[in-house]
Design an enzyme around this catalytic site. Structure first.
Site, PDB file in Angstrom:
ATOM      1  N   ARG A  36       0.827  -1.220   0.000  1.00 15.38           N
ATOM      2  CA  ARG A  36       0.000   0.000   0.000  1.00 15.38           C
ATOM      3  C   ARG A  36       0.859   1.269   0.000  1.00 15.38           C
ATOM      4  O   ARG A  36       0.466   2.281  -0.570  1.00 15.38           O
ATOM      5  CB  ARG A  36      -0.936  -0.008   1.200  1.00 15.38           C
ATOM      6  CG  ARG A  36      -2.163  -0.879   0.974  1.00 15.38           C
ATOM      7  CD  ARG A  36      -3.066  -0.860   2.179  1.00 15.38           C
ATOM      8  NE  ARG A  36      -4.399  -1.351   1.852  1.00 15.38           N
ATOM      9  CZ  ARG A  36      -5.351  -1.555   2.749  1.00 15.38           C
ATOM     10  NH1 ARG A  36      -5.128  -1.300   4.025  1.00 15.38           N
ATOM     11  NH2 ARG A  36      -6.537  -1.983   2.377  1.00 15.38           N
ATOM     12  N   LYS A 193     -16.744 -17.695   4.852  1.00 15.94           N
ATOM     13  CA  LYS A 193     -18.197 -17.745   5.031  1.00 15.94           C
ATOM     14  C   LYS A 193     -19.002 -17.284   3.825  1.00 15.94           C
ATOM     15  O   LYS A 193     -18.686 -16.262   3.211  1.00 15.94           O
ATOM     16  CB  LYS A 193     -18.589 -16.861   6.212  1.00 15.94           C
ATOM     17  CG  LYS A 193     -18.120 -17.414   7.530  1.00 15.94           C
ATOM     18  CD  LYS A 193     -18.538 -16.502   8.636  1.00 15.94           C
ATOM     19  CE  LYS A 193     -18.227 -17.132   9.989  1.00 15.94           C
ATOM     20  NZ  LYS A 193     -18.552 -16.213  11.073  1.00 15.94           N
ATOM     21  N   GLY A 346      -6.755  -8.463   1.272  1.00 16.62           N
ATOM     22  CA  GLY A 346      -5.503  -8.685   2.001  1.00 16.62           C
ATOM     23  C   GLY A 346      -4.906 -10.075   1.795  1.00 16.62           C
ATOM     24  O   GLY A 346      -3.723 -10.210   1.497  1.00 16.62           O
ATOM     25  N   GLY A 369     -12.131  -4.422   1.665  1.00 15.75           N
ATOM     26  CA  GLY A 369     -13.553  -4.086   1.831  1.00 15.75           C
ATOM     27  C   GLY A 369     -14.062  -3.177   0.720  1.00 15.75           C
ATOM     28  O   GLY A 369     -15.160  -3.368   0.189  1.00 15.75           O
TER      29      GLY A 369
END
Ligand code: 3PG
Ligand code: MG
Length: 391
Positions: A36, A193, A346, A369
């Site tokens: 980053r 999930k 990530g 996100g």
């Protein structure tokens, strides 16, 4: 995208406040992945070359607001940034009252989340940030899904608010991949999930030609198809939803390929013994930790014939060598493919670094996100306010 861009402004002598996402992993006081930071360098260099007075801001982690803590200090980031830029990057601990910066110099403002009001997008804090600058540059794509004082409120009050080059290239890459993709468009969505990735999976079913799932998500799909998954991580209450997703995709002619073989173990550990099994032969005391070699080859073929690839999530527990072969094989297939490939998140970036395929991915997003919310079709608030300011 109607945005004012940093490149359109003369920055000489101006106080330029740049919001970057320098929220990087730190181990023992040292930056352990600087991806980053490197992604922000062209933006910072451009401002320095223009002889702007550069104030950089970022968050790091999720500290308690209103208190300074060494654990969440940007000091290791300032050090790494200074090494990469080859110029001093002083870290300013108290900066809300204003900071003196000479033209052609840069300072890093300590963690924005140490300030009360940052997370809640407080008006007073936003105004104080805006007063620090002549030009506000939003370049933190990784935090563009957050409406916080440093990503949103400040843009409302700054004399000029514009998008930095990194933000622009991230948005352009995602638009290229999702709005007019070269077909077939193949997405890989892996994670533990179904429930946390459900909106992504649903919105991708309206866009992709093939959807490769991985990790716990696959286990839940396998269980929904009636396979025994033993001790594998899966979500019992998502079985009906998985069945519905499979039906919907079949109706639309979208393929969600399932693995035909899997790598199993009796325990989740770096020392666990790995065993390859046909997907129908997982024992009650076993857990699925990766896709098997036949499945990796089958998925690899889908990737090699793709026009566009969207990659979020490793398909196995690649942190442990014996469960990393599936992810390694898919990473290799993506790297060799001629498709426009876009990767984000990530864990995905960690896999890309581990298998050293950075150079072979068309675009590596700095967002996790934010990347997923964009894919879901959500408006990113930090981009929305820039559009309003441009309109
Ligand atoms: C991230 O790494 O996800 C971004 O930097 C945003 O951080 P946050 O999830 O703590 O808001
Ligand atoms: Mg996050």
């Amino acid at each position: 995208m109607k945005l004012k861009k940093m490149a359109d402004f003369d920055l000489a002598d101006k106080r330029v406040l740049i919001r970057e996402d320098l929220n990087v992993p730190i181990q023992n006081g040292v930056v352990s992945s600087d991806a980053r930071i490197r992604a922000a360098l062209p933006t910072i260099r451009h401002a320095l070359d223009q002889r702007a007075r550069v104030l950089l801001m970022s968050h790091l982690g999720r500290p308690e607001e209103g208190v300074h803590s060494e654990e969440f200090s940007l000091a290791p980031v300032a050090k790494r940034l200074s090494e990469l830029l080859g110029v001093p990057v002083p870290l300013k601990r108290d900066w809300l009252a204003g900071v003196e910066v000479a033209p052609g110099s840069v300072v890093l403002l300590e963690n924005v989340r140490f300030n009360k009001g940052e997370k809640k997008n407080g008006e007073e804090l936003s105004r104080r940030m805006a007063e620090l600058c002549d030009v506000y540059v939003m370049d933190a794509f990784g935090t563009a899904h957050r409406a916080e004082a440093s990503t949103h409120g400040v843009a409302r009050y700054a004399p000029v608010a514009c998008a930095g080059p990194l933000l622009v290239s991230e948005l352009t890459a995602l638009e290229t991949a999702l709005e007019k993709p070269a077909r077939p468009l193949v997405a890989i969505v892996a994670g533990s999930k179904v429930s946390t990735k459900l909106t992504v999976l649903e919105s991708l079913l309206g866009k992709v030609d093939r959807l490769i799932v991985g990790g716990g998500i696959t286990n839940t799909f396998l269980a929904a198809l009636g396979y025994s998954v033993g001790k594998s991580l899966y979500e019992r209450d998502m079985l009906d939803i998985c069945k519905r997703l499979l039906e919907q995709s079949a109706k639309r002619g979208i393929e969600i390929p399932m693995p035909t073989d899997v790598v199993v173990a009796k325990e989740f550990s770096a020392k666990a013994e790995a065993d390859v099994k046909p997907v129908g032969a997982v024992g009650p005391d076993e857990m699925i930790l990766d896709i098997g070699p036949d499945s990796a080859e089958q998925f690899g073929r889908l990737l090699s014939s793709a026009g566009t690839i969207l990659w979020n999530g490793p398909v196995g527990v690649f942190e442990f060598e014996q469960f990393g072969e599936g992810t390694r094989a898919l990473a290799g297939a993506i790297a060799r493919s001629k498709a426009f490939s876009l990767a984000g998140g990530g864990d995905t970036l960690a896999a890309i670094e581990k298998y050293r395929i950075e150079e072979s991915i068309s675009y590596i997003s700095t967002g996790g996100g934010a990347f997923l919310e964009f894919v879901e079709g959500k408006k990113l608030p930090a981009v929305e306010i820039l559009e309003q300011r441009a309109g």
